[in-house]
Design an enzyme around this catalytic site. Structure first.
Site, PDB file in Angstrom:
ATOM      1  N   CYS A  48      -5.280  -3.269   2.501  1.00  0.00           N
ATOM      2  CA  CYS A  48      -6.367  -2.904   3.417  1.00  0.00           C
ATOM      3  C   CYS A  48      -7.303  -4.105   3.632  1.00  0.00           C
ATOM      4  CB  CYS A  48      -7.096  -1.638   2.943  1.00  0.00           C
ATOM      5  SG  CYS A  48      -8.078  -0.880   4.270  1.00  0.00           S
ATOM      6  N   HIS A  95      -2.584   1.859   3.178  1.00  0.00           N
ATOM      7  CA  HIS A  95      -2.753   2.091   1.742  1.00  0.00           C
ATOM      8  C   HIS A  95      -1.453   2.625   1.150  1.00  0.00           C
ATOM      9  CE1 HIS A  95      -7.129   1.589   1.245  1.00  0.00           C
ATOM     10  NE2 HIS A  95      -7.208   2.008   2.500  1.00  0.00           N
ATOM     11  N   GLU A 137      -0.844   3.178  -1.877  1.00  0.00           N
ATOM     12  CA  GLU A 137      -1.175   4.110  -2.969  1.00  0.00           C
ATOM     13  C   GLU A 137      -1.563   5.491  -2.451  1.00  0.00           C
ATOM     14  OE1 GLU A 137      -5.258   2.528  -1.887  1.00  0.00           O
ATOM     15  OE2 GLU A 137      -3.165   1.866  -1.749  1.00  0.00           O
TER      16      GLU A 137
END
EC number: 4.3.2.10
Length: 212
Positions: free
Chosen positions: A84, A193, A195
């Site tokens: 990001c 992202h 994650e």
């Protein structure tokens, strides 16, 4: 049984780091969350997260000598992954609300506001992956989770055959095209992202950990 790779998630005061730590642990690495430059330089892999304003992230990064740690790792061919705003700060500069901030300058280019009818770009999106990618092995056709108002809208690095050109992945939001990910030797980065991107993001992080 081979020893687990050691990854440092760089803690410089930006965003929710726990989800990144957990995701990289699930990808098979041992993870340390720290702002210590020496630990960041010594690890098998360094993950640079980033949430919020470009200028604030750069200020936080400089406070822990992050640009130096990143630069020294890359000079030695040691892997770094930016996520990001952690990807955005790898570029030459960012412009937000008319304020220009110098970045880490690993790649030429400017981070600027997306030119789309609806900003921020928030949610799941497909990506246009180049051939030969290691990052997206097994997940090239998947969707990834984005939350951002700014991005790199043109790729400016020309290698002119002197070195292997980086693999650049693109995405589109509201008709505006921007860089979604870059693979450049030991330096990988994603605008989305991983994650927060479910199984596809988990596989991408596993691909990175396995590359260390």
């Amino acid at each position: 049984m081979s020893k687990k790779k050691a990854v440092v998630v760089l803690d410089y005061g930006s965003g929710n780091l726990r989800s990144a730590v957990r995701a990289v642990e699930r990808a098979g690495a041992t993870v340390t969350l720290t702002g210590d430059r020496h630990a960041a330089e010594a690890a098998d892999g360094l993950l640079v997260p980033g949430v919020g304003a470009y200028a604030a992230c750069m200020a936080g990064l400089r406070a822990v000598d992050g640009p130096r740690a990143i630069g020294r790792r890359l000079a030695g061919g040691r892997p770094v992954l930016g996520i990001c705003v952690g990807m955005q700060v790898l570029f030459e500069r960012g412009v937000e609300h008319g304020v220009e901030t110098e970045g880490c300058d690993e790649w030429p280019g400017v981070v600027e506001r997306l030119q789309a009818p609806v900003v921020p770009h928030m949610g799941w999106n497909t990506v246009d992956v180049p051939t030969g990618t290691r990052m997206f092995a097994g997940v090239a056709d998947e969707r990834f989770y984005f939350v951002h108002s700014y991005g790199v809208r043109s790729w400016e690095l020309e290698t002119n055959g002197r070195t292997t050109p980086p693999l650049v992945t693109w995405a589109d939001h509201g008709g505006d095209r921007f860089v979604a990910a870059v693979e450049n030797g030991p330096l990988w980065a994603t605008q989305f992202h991983p994650e927060k991107s479910g199984d596809a993001g988990a596989q991408l992080l596993q691909n990175w950990v396995q590359s260390l």
